[in-house]
Design an enzyme around this catalytic site. Structure first.
Site, short mmCIF file in Angstrom:
data_model
loop_
_atom_site.label_atom_id
_atom_site.label_comp_id
_atom_site.label_asym_id
_atom_site.label_seq_id
_atom_site.Cartn_x
_atom_site.Cartn_y
_atom_site.Cartn_z
CG LEU A 14 -19.46 0.10 2.48
CD1 LEU A 14 -18.29 -0.06 1.51
CD2 LEU A 14 -20.45 1.11 1.94
CG ASP A 15 -26.22 -2.80 2.79
OD1 ASP A 15 -26.13 -2.92 4.03
OD2 ASP A 15 -27.07 -2.10 2.23
N PRO A 16 -23.21 -6.06 1.88
CG PRO A 16 -23.59 -8.21 2.73
CD PRO A 16 -24.10 -6.80 2.81
#
Length: 300
Positions: free
Chosen positions: A40-42
Site C-alpha cells: 500500500l502506498d504510504p
C-alpha cells in the site's frame, strides 16, 4: 517459546510504508520471518495482511483480488497521479451528470490495459520505477492487462469535481492510474485524492486491527505473542481440505506422499490434522494422492 504462525490483518495508518509495518511486527514478535500481502502506498489506509512465520510460504496461494474505496479528483493532474505529488496542471471542472459519469466509467470495467504510474513499484531495468522517477527520469512504462471486476460510482460532487468509487480488481491494478486515465478521457485531467483498501487476499476490513505501537527499546517478544494471529487455514477458505490420520500425519511430516483419498480438483489442498491444525499444503497427483508442497513441522 512456540514460533508464531498465522496472519495478522493490520489496518495500515496513513504515513507509513507497508515495509515499516512489517518491520514493527518483526520487532514486536522477535522474528524475522514476516511478510505482507500487497504493498500500500504510504498515504493509503486499510487492510494489510501480514504473514507471520511459516505462513509466509502461503502468500502465493491466497486470492489476489482486492477491493478499494477512494475519491478521484477531476481537473487536477500531478506527477504521482495522486494529491501527494506536485501539481502538473489545473483544468476547468467538467459539467457532468451522474449518468454521464457512469458512461465515462464504463470502459474501465472488465479486462483492460493499464499503464502503471511513473512513481510505482514496477521494475524497470532492475530498478523500481519510483526511484528513477524521483531522479527526474521519464519512463515509457508498458501497459499491463488487469481486470476491474466491479467499479461502482458511490457519489458525485460536481461542485468539487470529486467522485467516490468502490473498485474490486485483480492484483497489479493501480487506482491512481484509473483516476489519471478517467480524467484524461474526460479531457480535464484527474488524480487520486484519497484511498482505503477494504479487502485483500480474502481478508476483510472488519477483521483489521490497529497497528500495534512501536515496542519500547529493550522490550522482548512475548509468549503468547502480543498480536492476535488468525490460523493460517482461515486465509485459504477457497481451497479444499483433507484431514490426515495419525499415521498419515507421520508420513506427511517426513515429506512422503499421502495415499489416495477423495479426488481433489484443485491446484492445492489444505492439509489438516485430525484435530484441525493446519499441517501444510499438498498438490494433487492425479490419482487422489497428495504430494507435500508446504510442510509445517517437517522432520528430517
Amino acid at each position: 517459546m512456540t514460533a508464531p504462525l498465522g496472519f495478522a490483518v493490520i489496518d495500515k495508518p496513513a504515513g507509513l510504508t507497508s515495509h515499516a509495518c512489517v518491520a514493527r511486527i518483526r520487532r514486536l514478535l522477535g522474528i524475522r520471518r514476516v511478510g505482507h500481502g500487497g504493498t500500500l502506498d504510504p498515504a493509503v489506509t486499510g487492510v494489510l495482511p501480514i504473514a507471520v512465520g511459516q505462513a509466509t510460504r502461503l502468500l502465493p496461494y491466497l486470492p489476489g483480488d482486492k477491493t478499494y474505496r477512494g475519491v478521484i479528483q477531476l481537473g487536477i493532474t500531478t506527477n504521482t497521479d495522486d494529491l501527494e505529488g506536485e501539481i502538473s496542471s489545473r483544468q476547468p471542472l467538467p459539467a457532468l451528470s451522474s449518468a454521464e459519469l457512469e458512461q465515462a466509467l464504463a470502459p474501465f470495467r472488465g479486462l483492460i490495459q493499464q499503464r502503471p504510474p511513473q512513481v510505482s513499484a514496477v521494475h524497470v531495468d532492475g530498478e523500481r520505477a519510483h526511484a528513477r522517477a524521483r531522479r527526474g527520469e521519464q519512463m515509457d512504462l508498458p501497459e499491463r492487462a488487469i481486470t476491474i471486476h466491479h467499479l461502482h460510482l458511490l457519489n458525485w460532487c460536481p461542485e468539487q469535481g470529486q467522485l467516490r468509487v468502490e473498485v474490486h480488481c485483480s492484483a497489479g491494478t493501480y487506482i491512481r492510474s484509473l483516476a489519471r486515465d478517467l480524467g484524461q478521457n474526460l479531457g480535464c485531467g484527474g488524480c487520486l485524492a484519497s484511498l482505503r483498501r477494504t479487502q485483500a487476499l480474502g481478508f476483510q476490513d472488519a477483521q483489521a486491527i490497529p497497528l500495534p505501537e512501536r515496542p519500547e527499546p529493550g522490550a522482548t517478544a512475548t509468549d503468547p505473542p502480543a498480536l492476535p494471529l488468525l490460523p493460517p487455514q482461515d486465509a485459504l477458505a477457497h481451497l479444499p481440505q483433507r484431514r490426515l490420520s495419525a499415521r498419515e500425519q507421520e508420513d506427511w511430516s517426513c515429506g512422503r506422499r499421502i495415499t489416495p483419498g477423495a479426488d481433489q480438483e484443485s491446484d492445492a489442498v489444505v492439509v489438516l490434522s485430525e484435530g484441525g491444525r493446519m499441517l501444510g499444503l499438498g498438490v494433487p497427483d492425479g490419482t487422489g494422492g497428495l504430494q507435500p508442497k508446504v510442510v509445517f513441522e517437517a522432520r528430517g
